[in-house]
Every structure is written in C-alpha cells, then in structure tokens.
Design a protein around this motif. Structure first.
Motif, mmCIF file in Angstrom:
data_model
loop_
_atom_site.group_PDB
_atom_site.id
_atom_site.type_symbol
_atom_site.label_atom_id
_atom_site.label_comp_id
_atom_site.label_asym_id
_atom_site.label_seq_id
_atom_site.Cartn_x
_atom_site.Cartn_y
_atom_site.Cartn_z
ATOM 1 N N MET A 6 -12.254 2.005 6.187
ATOM 2 C CA MET A 6 -10.919 2.159 5.972
ATOM 3 C C MET A 6 -10.875 3.280 4.600
ATOM 4 O O MET A 6 -11.658 3.142 3.699
ATOM 5 N N HIS A 7 -9.807 3.829 4.517
ATOM 6 C CA HIS A 7 -9.507 4.455 3.545
ATOM 7 C C HIS A 7 -7.893 4.296 3.040
ATOM 8 O O HIS A 7 -7.306 3.972 3.731
ATOM 9 N N LEU A 8 -7.652 4.524 1.610
ATOM 10 C CA LEU A 8 -6.499 4.031 1.000
ATOM 11 C C LEU A 8 -5.599 5.199 1.044
ATOM 12 O O LEU A 8 -5.944 6.484 0.455
ATOM 13 N N TYR A 9 -4.509 5.074 1.482
ATOM 14 C CA TYR A 9 -3.566 6.198 1.792
ATOM 15 C C TYR A 9 -2.104 5.698 0.920
ATOM 16 O O TYR A 9 -2.025 4.288 0.804
ATOM 17 N N TRP A 10 -1.187 6.578 0.422
ATOM 18 C CA TRP A 10 -0.060 6.245 -0.204
ATOM 19 C C TRP A 10 1.138 6.617 0.636
ATOM 20 O O TRP A 10 0.969 7.808 1.325
ATOM 21 N N MET A 11 1.916 5.705 1.315
ATOM 22 C CA MET A 11 2.912 5.969 2.225
ATOM 23 C C MET A 11 4.278 5.511 1.543
ATOM 24 O O MET A 11 4.622 4.538 1.074
ATOM 25 N N ARG A 48 4.754 8.098 -6.451
ATOM 26 C CA ARG A 48 3.650 7.030 -5.688
ATOM 27 C C ARG A 48 3.962 5.871 -6.178
ATOM 28 O O ARG A 48 3.938 4.952 -5.326
ATOM 29 N N CYS A 49 4.410 5.440 -7.585
ATOM 30 C CA CYS A 49 4.725 4.254 -7.884
ATOM 31 C C CYS A 49 5.954 3.509 -6.931
ATOM 32 O O CYS A 49 6.191 2.232 -6.938
ATOM 33 N N HIS A 50 6.549 4.443 -6.377
ATOM 34 C CA HIS A 50 7.762 3.897 -5.496
ATOM 35 C C HIS A 50 7.221 3.719 -3.941
ATOM 36 O O HIS A 50 8.086 3.450 -2.957
ATOM 37 N N SER A 51 6.073 3.842 -3.747
ATOM 38 C CA SER A 51 5.238 3.853 -2.531
ATOM 39 C C SER A 51 4.533 2.739 -2.031
ATOM 40 O O SER A 51 4.386 1.888 -2.933
#
Length: 249
Positions: free
Chosen positions: A1-6, A216-219
C-alpha cells in the motif's frame, strides 16, 4: 500500500459561493503545490466543471473524481462521488430534474460558470444551484448508491446543512460510505465528533471555496494500492488492506 492525500470536497466557479479564482488549472496547480494526490470536484448540485479539472490534470500526478454536493429537501448536504464523468452527468440529470426553476441572482449569490480546462467560459447556469432539491437525503443516498457512486455525509459537525444538525443522530446500517468532518476542527474537537458518528469511516476535507482553503493539512491520508475510485471505496470500508488514516493524527 502507498500513502496518498485526498480532498474529496473542492468547489469551482460553478458554485455561486466559490471565489472566481477557483478555475481548473488554478485548482490543479494549488493541489500540486500542496502535495495533494486525489481530489473530488463537488460543486453544489452540479458536476459540469469536473470535466475541466480532469482535463487540466491530465499528465500530472493528480487524480480527479467527478462529484456533486447535493442539497436535499431537508437542507442536508451529501457528497456524491462517481467513477466516470458519464455517471456523474447522469446523476446530475436526476438532480436537476428535481431542482426548482429559481433564477440565480449573481449579485446576491455569485456567478455559476461552466469552464473548460483553460478557464474559458463555456456557459453560465441560470438556475440557482444553491438550493434544496425535491428529494430527501435518503433518496439522494439511495440514488447515488444505485448508480454505483460513493455517498458521504458532508460536514456533519456544522450547525447547518448537516445530517446531525437537522436529524439529530446517525443510525447503524445506513447506506453511506463515510462521514466528513470539517477541516477547521481541532484534534480535540474532531475526537468529540468521532464519538457521534458510530463506526463509519471519517474523512477530513477542505470544502474549498478559495485556493487558500486547499491545503494538505485539510485533507485525509489514505493507504491505497493506487489512487482510484475503487481503491478509495475499499479504503472507506477497510477492505483488502486499504484504509483511511485518522486525519488529525
């Protein structure tokens, strides 16, 4: 698995309450600057500008999902995400068939502009999009799921336009995929709201109406094999090693 920001809740200039800076290329550029990997374009009761942002993101490391933020008869907002533009537009047809023919007043509510990937104006939507449609929140959720979409109750912590504010509590076995908490919450506040949403997956979104909202901190951080609609669905349901990480950790 990979870490993504959504970030599954981003508006464009099609939403009357969004700033005119929310153009397709501008949104894509801001997401790349912030290191965000996945977004959903969720304008009020409309999916039309998803096409512009998807095209603006071609060849760039950003996955864009078509979506709508639908306002129900009870004035509850639900994020309705789809795998393809065709599915999103078919759902938009269902929504617009239940939209009262109230003319938008740009001076009062703001402009509702459909654009292309270069921010050229294609048309202006005359009917006010910022209104409840003639369907209940249950109808919206069921239609979304029936059409293969993902249904997420939007900003349930807010005192207006949220499921909890209007109906008081969630119920087990609702046909939803997740609930959204507002990016503005502190970690302590988010933990308080976590106790009110049963065992549903929780995401954090920007609900961006201006470029500076996209951060990013809102994701939400998610572990996926790939940044796809299917993997996001699996993560929301904690399936096959895909999972959503607590956004306030």
């Amino acid at each position: 698995m990979h870490l993504y920001w959504m970030d599954l809740h981003v508006h464009t200039v099609l939403s009357p309450c969004a700033e005119l800076e929310m153009g397709a290329a501008d949104i894509v550029g801001r997401c790349l600057d912030e290191g965000i990997d996945i977004i959903a374009i969720a304008d009020h009761n409309a999916a039309a500008n998803s096409v512009a942002v998807i095209n603006a993101a071609k060849g760039k490391p950003l996955t864009v999902l078509p979506a709508l933020e639908v306002q129900s008869r009870e004035d509850i907002h639900t994020l309705c995400l789809f795998k393809t533009v065709e599915e999103a537009f078919a759902f938009q047809d269902w929504v617009w068939a239940r939209l009262a023919l109230v003319k938008n007043d740009p001076d009062l509510f703001g402009f509702q502009i459909v654009i292309d990937h270069e921010n050229n104006i294609l048309e202006e939507v005359d009917t006010l999009l910022l209104q409840g449609i003639d369907a209940s929140v249950d109808d919206v959720i069921e239609k979304t799921k029936c059409m293969g979409g993902i249904a997420i109750l939007a900003h349930v912590d807010r005192p207006a336009y949220s499921y909890l504010a209007v109906l008081g509590m969630l119920h087990p076995n609702m046909n939803i995929d997740a609930v959204e908490l507002s990016a503005r919450l502190t970690a302590q506040e988010a933990l308080y709201w976590k106790e009110n949403v049963l065992d549903y997956s929780i995401i954090r979104s920007s609900d961006a109406h201006r470029l500076n909202d996209i951060q990013r901190c809102h994701s939400t951080p998610v572990y996926l094999e790939e940044p796809s609609f299917n993997d996001i669905f699996f993560a929301l349901h904690r399936y096959n090693d895909r999972r959503v990480k607590w956004p306030w950790s």
